[in-house]
Scaffold this active site. Structure first.
Site, PDB file in Angstrom:
ATOM      1  N   GLU A  40       0.838  -1.268  -0.089  1.00  0.00           N
ATOM      2  CA  GLU A  40       0.008  -0.079  -0.078  1.00  0.00           C
ATOM      3  C   GLU A  40       0.918   1.285  -0.051  1.00  0.00           C
ATOM      4  OE1 GLU A  40      -2.734   0.201   3.319  1.00  0.00           O
ATOM      5  OE2 GLU A  40      -3.336   2.380   2.618  1.00  0.00           O
ATOM      6  N   ARG A 266       5.753 -13.095   9.770  1.00  0.00           N
ATOM      7  CA  ARG A 266       6.290 -11.445   9.373  1.00  0.00           C
ATOM      8  C   ARG A 266       7.617 -11.536  10.220  1.00  0.00           C
ATOM      9  NH1 ARG A 266       2.464  -7.431   8.984  1.00  0.00           N
ATOM     10  NH2 ARG A 266       3.937  -5.707   9.609  1.00  0.00           N
ATOM     11  N   LYS A 276       4.731   0.553   9.081  1.00  0.00           N
ATOM     12  CA  LYS A 276       4.751   1.946   8.472  1.00  0.00           C
ATOM     13  C   LYS A 276       4.071   2.977   9.351  1.00  0.00           C
ATOM     14  CE  LYS A 276       3.333  -0.081   4.559  1.00  0.00           C
ATOM     15  NZ  LYS A 276       2.501   0.018   3.406  1.00  0.00           N
TER      16      LYS A 276
END
Ligand code: ATP
Ligand code: MG
Length: 559
Positions: A40, A266, A276
């Site tokens: 994104e 992750r 982020k």
């Protein structure tokens, strides 16, 4: 793949995703694989994304398939061109190239809308008038089923009419949503009539004001994968519970194919944060110089600090792919950088904390400069002259008035070899009013150029610079950004409470003149000190050099 950016791919580590792909290729389920990296554009990429990039692009390379770069741009308010450009730059810098053009979820807005009407036609989606709050309240919990929306049984005609009017901008933001009609009693909360469209008047960086309704991630992602013919849709474990919804959407629409979603864990790096949203806070609160501050775990930050693409790819290979926790020590990342730079960075001398040494018996003409190679194992790196003068700089730490046992550096009355040059002896110490050592008076043994002194052993070798020839440089020394190994792992404390106040130290140092010609982003080993890189932005060739310390020579973290 840019041909020069990637060395021969290191031996791939086998993992469960490779096993699945190999099965699919053997069984003929697929003849060619397609993966994608779907960021994104709401921030700069970090080391966690690098893991995903190396996985997705790496698999495509290893199995002669393709990997797309697709922006998941369905949240216009948080996304920007700046982020999208930085992400493309990062992927290329890491040595990868996506297949064809960059793809955007927004390219599929019309198709996504048409599919939504199809769901409505089949009675599988409905327009709901509950507020966000009411929707949440009726969703139920892990132990209680949700309650049906009072709007769940609207007719197809009414749903179609309302959905078209949502699109036409007849209703205010948040007034209505389109929801998939699945099962409010499902044990999986993601299947309890999830919202798939919302009304949001926000200017989109690519579609402008063409749309005032935007599709939700879970609805968009699976369809985008299918439209691109992705075979293996790899994502992190938090999406495991979303997989039934991924499959439900694709099972209920005439999509060209049904990709398989596979989840892996992750990457979490100790002493830093990989989110982020949290990194954005560091930037927006002005706590760091920006997304590319060398202390940031962003790809931009790591690049500016002097980390290398090959080092990051090796790191991704070493940490592996699995479904179990992937919490990694910073030391692993740093070791990868050292290993790469050891054979690629030329070596020069620099002095970070200078102590003046006067060589009393220095004799112009007799005391000669020396030629030294830039790398002991790589003669092709060339060589330079290392000049010597009456006054030299050595490192303060290389002298001790009261040396600890086993000291091999300089002390009063002791001897040490100057790297590439003579053995010197310290004859006298000059102190200031506070008793601080400010200067050493030493003498050269002129018979020690390239050979051992007569009748005694001198073991220590120190780095040094001729004061008359050395140039000043700004050197930025970085320490870990947080003082806690898991700064965002505390219930009662904010991760910002753990910022290391000493994460940056700027020193005025001395370096060999050769460094003045360095271009930005050039790597050097400063002998005995570490690997350093000229700053990507602040270093201007021909003027006072600016170096960032990439990593010290030895592991100082895991003590
Ligand atoms: P963040 O929480 O930092 O915003 P994200 O997952 O929301 O991360 P995306 O831009 O949606 O960021 O991620 C793009 C891809 O990178 C996704 O497939 C995601 O699973 C993967 N990814 C993100 N963070 C990590 C991580 N720490 N380790 C491995 N893969 C990651
Ligand atoms: Mg995300």
């Amino acid at each position: 793949m840019s041909p020069d950016a990637r060395p021969p791919s290191p031996a791939a580590v086998q993992h469960f995703i490779r096993a699945i792909i190999e099965d699919d290729l053997h069984s003929g389920k697929h003849t060619r694989i397609s993966t994608r990296f779907p960021p994104e554009p709401n921030g700069y990429l970090h080391i966690g994304h690098a893991k995903s990039i190396c996985l997705n692009f790496g698999l495509a390379l290893d199995y002669s398939g393709q990997c797309n770069l697709r922006f998941d741009d369905t949240n216009p308010e948080k996304e920007s061109e700046e982020y999208a450009n930085a992400i493309q730059e990062d992927v290329r810098w890491l040595g990868f190239q996506w297949d064809g053009e960059v793809r955007w979820a927004s390219d599929y807005f019309q198709q996504l809308y048409d599919y939504a009407e199809m769901l409505i036609q089949q009675g599988k989606a409905f327009v709901c008038d509950l507020t966000a709050e009411e929707t949440r309240e009726t969703r139920g919990t892990l132990t209680e089923p949700g309650r049906d929306s009072p709007y769940r049984n609207r007719s197809v005609a009414e749903n179609l009419d309302l959905f078209r009017r949502m699109k036409a901008g007849e209703f205010p933001d948040g007034a209505r949503t389109l929801r998939a009609r699945i099962d409010m009693a499902s044990p999986n909360i993601n299947l309890r009539d999830p919202v798939i469209y919302r009304i949001k008047r926000a200017h989109h960086m690519r579609t402008g004001d063409a749309w005032c309704i935007y599709p939700m991630y879970d609805y968009t992602h699976c369809i985008s994968d299918a439209l691109e013919g992705i075979t293996h849709s790899l994502c992190t474990l938090e999406f495991e519970d979303h997989r039934p919804l991924y499959d439900w959407v694709l099972d209920n629409l005439p999509v060209p194919c049904h990709p398989r979603q596979i989840e892996f864990s992750r990457l979490e790096l100790r002493y830093t944060v990989t989110s982020k949203r949290k990194l954005l806070q560091l930037v927006s609160k002005g706590l760091l110089a920006g997304w590319d501050d060398p202390r940031m775990p962003t790809i931009h930050g790591m690049r500016r600090r002097g980390y290398t693409p090959a080092g990051i790819r090796e790191f991704a290979r070493r940490i592996g792919i699995s479904k179990s926790e992937n919490v990694i020590d910073l030391a692993v990342l740093e070791a990868c950088m050292r290993e790469d730079l050891e054979n690629t960075a030329p070596r020069v001398m620099a002095v970070l904390k200078p102590l003046k040494v006067v060589l009393g018996n220095y004799q112009e003409g007799l005391t000669r400069s020396r030629t030294a190679g830039f790398h002991p194992n790589h003669p092709e790196f060339g060589e330079r002259e290392v000049p010597i003068g009456r006054e030299i700089w050595i490192e303060q730490d290389d002298f001790a008035l009261e040396p600890p046992p086993g000291w091999q550096r300089l002390t009063l009355g002791g001897e040490v070899r100057l790297r590439y040059a003579y053995v010197i002896r310290c004859d006298e110490v000059v102190r200031d009013g506070d008793g601080q050592v400010v200067e050493l008076r030493c003498s050269i043994d002129h018979d020690t150029l390239g050979r051992n002194p007569q009748g005694r052993k001198v073991q220590g070798v120190i780095h040094w610079l001729s004061a008359a020839h050395a140039v000043t440089a700004e050197v930025r020394l970085y320490d870990r950004l947080f003082t806690d190994p898991v700064p965002d792992g505390h219930k009662d404390r904010d991760f910002l409470d753990f910022i290391n106040p000493d994460s940056l130290q700027v020193v005025q140092a001395w370096v060999e003149p050769a460094a003045v010609r360095a271009r930005p982003e050039e790597h050097y080993q400063f002998e005995r000190l570490g690997y350093f890189c000229t700053d990507r932005f602040d270093h201007v060739p021909g003027s006072r050099p600016v170096f960032n310390r990439t990593v010290s020579l030895k592991d100082t973290w895991s003590r």
